[in-house]
Design a protein around this motif. Structure first.
Motif, mmCIF file in Angstrom:
data_model
loop_
_atom_site.group_PDB
_atom_site.id
_atom_site.type_symbol
_atom_site.label_atom_id
_atom_site.label_comp_id
_atom_site.label_asym_id
_atom_site.label_seq_id
_atom_site.Cartn_x
_atom_site.Cartn_y
_atom_site.Cartn_z
ATOM 1 N N GLY A 1 0.827 -1.203 0.000
ATOM 2 C CA GLY A 1 0.000 0.000 0.000
ATOM 3 C C GLY A 1 0.860 1.251 0.000
ATOM 4 N N ALA A 2 0.231 2.366 -0.386
ATOM 5 C CA ALA A 2 0.954 3.645 -0.401
ATOM 6 C C ALA A 2 1.374 4.035 1.013
ATOM 7 C CB ALA A 2 0.078 4.728 -1.009
ATOM 8 N N LYS A 3 0.579 3.641 1.990
ATOM 9 C CA LYS A 3 0.906 3.985 3.381
ATOM 10 C C LYS A 3 2.241 3.356 3.770
ATOM 11 C CE LYS A 3 -2.427 4.292 6.520
ATOM 12 N NZ LYS A 3 -3.409 3.961 7.586
ATOM 13 N N LEU B 1 5.045 5.129 2.126
ATOM 14 C CA LEU B 1 5.364 6.368 2.852
ATOM 15 C C LEU B 1 6.220 6.062 4.077
ATOM 16 C CD1 LEU B 1 1.903 8.169 2.663
ATOM 17 C CD2 LEU B 1 4.069 9.114 1.839
ATOM 18 N N TRP C 1 -3.627 14.509 5.681
ATOM 19 C CA TRP C 1 -4.144 13.154 5.876
ATOM 20 C C TRP C 1 -3.699 12.665 7.260
ATOM 21 C CZ3 TRP C 1 -1.012 8.418 4.581
ATOM 22 C CH2 TRP C 1 -1.769 7.241 4.741
ATOM 23 N N ASN D 1 0.991 16.479 -0.669
ATOM 24 C CA ASN D 1 -0.009 15.485 -1.060
ATOM 25 C C ASN D 1 -0.876 16.201 -2.097
ATOM 26 O OD1 ASN D 1 -3.065 14.355 0.543
ATOM 27 N ND2 ASN D 1 -2.008 13.455 -1.191
ATOM 28 N N ASN E 1 -5.933 15.002 0.314
ATOM 29 C CA ASN E 1 -6.876 14.474 1.294
ATOM 30 C C ASN E 1 -6.565 15.225 2.591
ATOM 31 O OD1 ASN E 1 -8.392 13.018 3.097
ATOM 32 N ND2 ASN E 1 -7.286 11.089 2.867
ATOM 33 N N ASP F 1 3.054 12.677 -2.270
ATOM 34 C CA ASP F 1 2.036 11.617 -2.214
ATOM 35 C C ASP F 1 0.977 11.912 -3.277
ATOM 36 O OD1 ASP F 1 -0.166 10.023 -1.682
ATOM 37 O OD2 ASP F 1 0.003 10.205 0.500
ATOM 38 N N ILE G 1 -1.342 9.730 -4.581
ATOM 39 C CA ILE G 1 -2.247 8.585 -4.621
ATOM 40 C C ILE G 1 -3.564 8.918 -5.333
ATOM 41 C CG2 ILE G 1 -3.245 9.012 -2.317
ATOM 42 C CD1 ILE G 1 -2.381 5.506 -3.379
ATOM 43 N N TYR G 2 -3.954 10.215 -5.341
ATOM 44 C CA TYR G 2 -5.206 10.607 -6.017
ATOM 45 C C TYR G 2 -4.940 11.208 -7.405
ATOM 46 C CZ TYR G 2 -7.204 9.890 -1.388
ATOM 47 O OH TYR G 2 -7.590 9.322 -0.190
ATOM 48 N N SER H 1 -4.462 1.506 -5.059
ATOM 49 C CA SER H 1 -5.648 1.495 -4.200
ATOM 50 C C SER H 1 -6.788 2.348 -4.738
ATOM 51 C CB SER H 1 -5.285 1.999 -2.807
ATOM 52 O OG SER H 1 -4.354 1.146 -2.208
ATOM 53 N N LYS H 2 -6.524 3.631 -4.933
ATOM 54 C CA LYS H 2 -7.604 4.555 -5.310
ATOM 55 C C LYS H 2 -7.834 4.516 -6.816
ATOM 56 C CE LYS H 2 -6.870 5.977 -1.010
ATOM 57 N NZ LYS H 2 -7.702 6.053 0.151
ATOM 58 N N ARG I 1 -3.639 -4.174 -1.259
ATOM 59 C CA ARG I 1 -2.465 -3.632 -0.571
ATOM 60 C C ARG I 1 -1.215 -3.563 -1.464
ATOM 61 N NH1 ARG I 1 -4.022 -0.581 1.197
ATOM 62 N NH2 ARG I 1 -2.421 -0.109 2.708
HETATM 63 C C1 LIG Z 1 -3.166 10.858 1.091
HETATM 64 C C2 LIG Z 1 -3.157 9.383 1.227
HETATM 65 N N1 LIG Z 1 -1.993 8.728 1.109
HETATM 66 C C3 LIG Z 1 -1.931 7.392 1.237
HETATM 67 C C4 LIG Z 1 -3.056 6.640 1.490
HETATM 68 C C5 LIG Z 1 -2.915 5.155 1.684
HETATM 69 O O1 LIG Z 1 -3.151 4.419 0.551
HETATM 70 P P1 LIG Z 1 -3.023 2.814 0.591
HETATM 71 O O2 LIG Z 1 -4.381 2.296 0.851
HETATM 72 O O3 LIG Z 1 -2.516 2.458 -0.780
HETATM 73 O O4 LIG Z 1 -2.061 2.464 1.651
HETATM 74 C C6 LIG Z 1 -4.295 7.276 1.611
HETATM 75 C C7 LIG Z 1 -5.501 6.501 1.919
HETATM 76 O O5 LIG Z 1 -6.498 6.985 2.395
HETATM 77 C C8 LIG Z 1 -4.344 8.676 1.470
HETATM 78 O O6 LIG Z 1 -5.505 9.339 1.578
#
Ligand SMILES: Cc1ncc(COP(=O)(O)O)c(C=O)c1O
Length: 415
Positions: free
Chosen positions: A104-106, A109, A130, A176, A180, A208, A210-211, A242-243, A251
């Motif tokens: 996952g992106a989390k 990070l 976020w 970001n 978010n 970041d 991700i969006y 993910s998004k 993941r």
């Molecule tokens: C700004 C931001 N970065 C990362 C993530 C995490 O993404 P992932 O589900 O791929 O870990 C989110 C998920 O809500 C997010 O809003």
């Protein structure tokens, strides 16, 4: 040390606060389980099915026995596909060896902060942010330094805002984009100015994105690393499936970075997590490379855009709620609720965004996320991942909720 932990938990973990929204989430689930007609606008994920080609590739991976460890940074094929996707969609040029695929992106990070930070380093963090960013930074030994942009400008930060917070310890800037929880999208010229200022202060940047696929026309997305060779050389780009492909549960996220940073992140991951799921990697590979996927993303983006407009249009007519700027990305609206503060006709009192969210849930069965944990007190985050009919129904409930407030506290709209 608290009575409950008996000193068993180390200082770093003990300092991690429990999720501020956990009790609200629990209430939403309880009410829904009890059969109440909840409209849950707290979602952080799209409601589309996982891209079909990805699901099929995941099943094929299991059936063909592709179920063992892969290289820690991800399969060579997937890392190449990530580099190619980023080149095609965002104009960057990352080789496979600069890509690290994570859980996952989390997790990407987390790897990035661990790779870049030394104890005590300061990290500039634009607010609203976020929820996980401050904790990811402190877990990696850094100190978050919150930078606040102006609400009318979508809370976007400027080089001047950065300059005010620079010290001898500042090492990293987090961006970001799209944001978010605000839904703001940075324009290319805004990013160029920020990258310039970051270069002047020799900052590393964690971007970041991700969006990235969720910027609504006429807004367009620009990847920070595509701006210049210098920006590319100081940026860790974070993204994932993910998004973009409705794959939150698979993941798979990734980082693309200067080679030395990519190697450091891969080493960290190899010890902490080995590699992400082989099956999910195959699914992600199919999402990034299959015919017809981009056209499907276009359709999905248009659907979310239409829902965005329904929510924004409806919110304009709700007393006590102010939308300081029009969000153009992700799937969130950050709405000001301070004009709703005060005693209400139903005997309740609202004194914070958390109160607003709680009473709104209890009275009208609409779930929104209070802004306190995003560094946005006075605001709530409203997600428009819901059917349009449900969004319209939610607007009706918000109006009814506003009507239960005395005139004096409900009819002012904040700037
Ligand atoms: C700004 C931001 N970065 C990362 C993530 C995490 O993404 P992932 O589900 O791929 O870990 C989110 C998920 O809500 C997010 O809003």
């Amino acid at each position: 040390m608290t009575a409950q932990d008996n000193g068993l938990v180390g200082r770093r973990a003990a300092a991690l606060p429990a999720s501020a929204t956990a009790s609200l989430d629990a209430s939403i689930k309880d009410l829904a389980a009890a059969g109440h007609d909840i409209i849950n606008l707290t979602s952080g994920e799209v409601d589309f099915d996982t891209i079909a080609q990805a699901s099929a590739a995941g099943i094929a991976a299991i059936e063909s026995g592709f179920t063992r460890y892969t290289a820690a940074a991800g399969t060579a094929q997937l890392r190449q596909a990530v580099g190619d996707w980023l080149a095609r969609r965002h104009g960057t040029s990352y080789g496979a060896d600069q890509v690290v695929v994570a859980n996952g992106a989390k997790h990407a990070l987390f790897n990035a902060f661990m790779a870049l930070l030394d104890p005590g380093d300061e990290v500039l963090l634009p607010a609203p942010y976020w929820v996980s960013f401050p904790h990811l930074i402190t877990l990696a030994g850094g100190s978050p330094v919150v930078v606040r942009g102006r609400a009318e400008n979508g809370f976007k930060i400027t080089p001047g805002d950065l300059s005010q917070h620079l010290t001898g310890r500042t090492k990293v800037l987090v961006l970001n984009n799209p944001v978010n929880p605000t839904g703001a999208v940075y324009r290319k010229d805004e990013l160029e100015a920020l990258a310039d200022r970051a270069a002047g202060a020799n900052l590393r940047i964690i971007s970041d994105e991700i969006y990235a696929e969720l910027a609504y026309p006429p807004a367009t997305f620009t990847s920070l690393a595509s701006i210049s060779q210098d920006a590319m050389s100081r940026t860790v780009t974070i993204n994932g499936v993910s998004k973009t492909f409705a794959m939150t549960g698979w993941r798979i996220g990734y980082a693309a970075a200067p080679l030395a940073v990519a190697k450091a992140m891969a080493a960290i991951q190899s010890h902490a997590a080995s590699a992400p799921s082989a099956i999910s990697q195959r699914a992600a590979l199919a999402a990034l490379t299959s015919e017809g996927v981009v056209a499907e993303l276009d359709r999905r983006r248009a659907s979310l855009d239409s829902r965005r407009q329904v929510l924004l249009g409806g919110l304009r007519g709700v007393p006590g709620i102010g939308v300081p700027f029009e969000p153009a990305g992700a799937f969130f609206v950050l709405a000001g609720v301070e004009a709703s503060y005060g005693p209400r006709g139903d005997g309740t009192v609202i004194g914070s965004a958390a109160d607003y969210a709680r009473h709104l849930l209890e009275r009208e069965l609409v779930g929104v996320v209070p802004g306190e944990s995003f560094g946005a007190p006075g605001y709530v985050r409203i997600s428009y991942v819901a059917e349009e009919t449900r969004l319209r129904e939610a607007i009706g409930r918000l109006r009814r909720f506003a009507a239960a407030a005395p005139q004096s506290s409900a009819m002012v709209t904040p700037g």
